[in-house]
Design a protein around this motif. Structure first.
Motif, PDB file in Angstrom:
ATOM      1  N   UNK A  32      13.562 -71.371  80.497  1.00  0.00           N
ATOM      2  CA  UNK A  32      14.054 -72.614  81.783  1.00  0.00           C
ATOM      3  C   UNK A  32      15.340 -72.539  81.608  1.00  0.00           C
ATOM      4  N   UNK A  33      15.901 -73.343  82.852  1.00  0.00           N
ATOM      5  CA  UNK A  33      17.989 -73.634  82.220  1.00  0.00           C
ATOM      6  C   UNK A  33      17.932 -74.185  81.394  1.00  0.00           C
ATOM      7  N   UNK A  34      19.301 -74.454  81.212  1.00  0.00           N
ATOM      8  CA  UNK A  34      19.362 -75.253  80.096  1.00  0.00           C
ATOM      9  C   UNK A  34      20.146 -76.178  81.483  1.00  0.00           C
ATOM     10  N   UNK A  35      20.299 -77.724  80.711  1.00  0.00           N
ATOM     11  CA  UNK A  35      20.456 -79.249  81.078  1.00  0.00           C
ATOM     12  C   UNK A  35      22.455 -79.393  80.971  1.00  0.00           C
ATOM     13  N   UNK A  36      23.540 -79.814  81.672  1.00  0.00           N
ATOM     14  CA  UNK A  36      24.398 -79.842  80.756  1.00  0.00           C
ATOM     15  C   UNK A  36      24.771 -77.839  80.752  1.00  0.00           C
ATOM     16  N   UNK A  37      24.502 -76.794  81.208  1.00  0.00           N
ATOM     17  CA  UNK A  37      25.083 -75.924  80.814  1.00  0.00           C
ATOM     18  C   UNK A  37      26.761 -75.381  80.544  1.00  0.00           C
ATOM     19  N   UNK A  38      27.646 -76.816  81.008  1.00  0.00           N
ATOM     20  CA  UNK A  38      28.707 -76.356  80.514  1.00  0.00           C
ATOM     21  C   UNK A  38      28.614 -76.953  79.428  1.00  0.00           C
ATOM     22  N   UNK A  39      28.023 -77.423  77.976  1.00  0.00           N
ATOM     23  CA  UNK A  39      27.854 -78.329  77.628  1.00  0.00           C
ATOM     24  C   UNK A  39      28.010 -77.324  76.503  1.00  0.00           C
ATOM     25  N   UNK A  40      28.596 -77.677  75.043  1.00  0.00           N
ATOM     26  CA  UNK A  40      28.172 -76.993  73.592  1.00  0.00           C
ATOM     27  C   UNK A  40      26.849 -76.498  73.622  1.00  0.00           C
ATOM     28  N   UNK A  41      26.600 -75.511  72.746  1.00  0.00           N
ATOM     29  CA  UNK A  41      24.947 -74.905  72.426  1.00  0.00           C
ATOM     30  C   UNK A  41      24.651 -74.468  71.112  1.00  0.00           C
TER      31      UNK A  41
END
Length: 298
Positions: free
Chosen positions: A258-267
């Motif tokens: 699944x893709x990330x939601x808010x992909x720019x955020x810290x992981x």
């Protein structure tokens, strides 16, 4: 006449009392009874051909029964019964407690964190890394804030106890049979779609309450989520904490990319991020309480 006063009182009582074990260890919680009703329909109808039609019949049985119970309860004099039912079916304090427990367990060890988060999510947890444990807890916090607090309050204000009861039985059915597995793909279709419909407005309302000033970017990120509704509170939570949610995870031994939601955020997430999410839960509760107080005064 439907008023906001019982909801105002119930929001406060739920925040103070939660789900007292001294009571629910002795009598079954209404959510348990709803689950038994869904399981009965599953056993009686989920077999053979025409499972989608049987699933529609099951949903009709469940929702019409819930509607009837709600109408009977609403006909009782006074508003005490409204307060009692709402207090029982709201889940603010219990949600915050379950999410906080994951943070506490993860601070002890990764194994404890995995065991704790397994109690509130349906994905595979045995091989989770610490950031995945934290991410799962935060996602559960966001989604269940919408499902367990905002949506029940919304449907009570719209339809009183009948509206509340129909929402809760539908949400329970979706959580039990609304899966795209071989067993439930057809039988749970009606419950899943009706739950999507009932959560359409509350999920967006929850997102607005979590992050009222980021609507356009939340709407963009919510589309990345596999769910038409859960993506909204998750996107709002992710942007508020500046973290990435959703993303790859395993179900029944199968990895889903699944893709990330808010992909720019810290992981790389940690227990402190879970604590911050819990603070947001209570801040959103306070906003809901203030809005309900205004409605009660009006």
């Amino acid at each position: 006449m439907i008023t906001a006063l019982p909801l105002l009182i119930a929001l406060i009582l739920d925040a103070l009392l939660g789900e007292p074990r001294v009571l629910w260890d002795r009598v079954p919680h209404p959510a348990i009874l709803m689950g038994r009703a869904v399981a009965w329909c599953d056993r009686r109808l989920n077999f053979g051909s025409t499972r989608r039609i049987k699933g529609v019949i099951a949903l009709l049985i469940l929702t019409l029964s819930a509607l009837l119970i709600g109408l009977v309860l609403m006909a009782l004099p006074g508003q005490i019964i409204d307060v009692v039912i709402l207090t029982i079916l709201l889940a603010q304090k219990s949600l915050a407690q379950h999410v906080t427990a994951v943070a506490s367990a993860l601070r002890l060890s990764l194994g404890d964190g995995r065991k704790s988060v397994a109690m509130i999510v349906g994905r595979d947890t045995a091989d989770m890394l610490p950031d995945a444990v934290a991410r799962s807890a935060i996602e559960s916090a966001a989604e269940n804030l919408s499902d367990g607090v905002i949506a029940p309050a919304f449907w009570f204000l719209i339809g009183g106890l009948p509206g509340l009861m129909v929402y809760k039985i539908t949400n329970t059915a979706d959580s039990m049979i609304g899966y795209k597995t071989e067993k439930y793909r057809d039988f749970g279709w009606a419950a899943a779609r009706f739950d999507d419909l009932l959560n359409l407005a509350p999920a967006r309302l929850a997102a607005l309450m979590i992050a009222p000033f980021n609507w356009q970017s939340i709407a963009k990120d919510a589309k990345l989520h596999r769910s038409p509704n859960a993506g909204w509170p998750e996107a709002a939570m992710a942007q508020t904490l500046d973290i990435a949610l959703s993303g790859p995870r395993s179900y029944d031994g199968e990895m889903r990319n699944f893709p990330f939601v808010n992909p720019r955020g810290r992981r790389m997430l940690a227990p402190n991020d879970i604590d911050d999410a819990t603070h947001i839960l209570w801040r959103t509760w306070a906003i809901a309480l203030a809005a309900t107080a205004i409605l009660a005064l009006l």
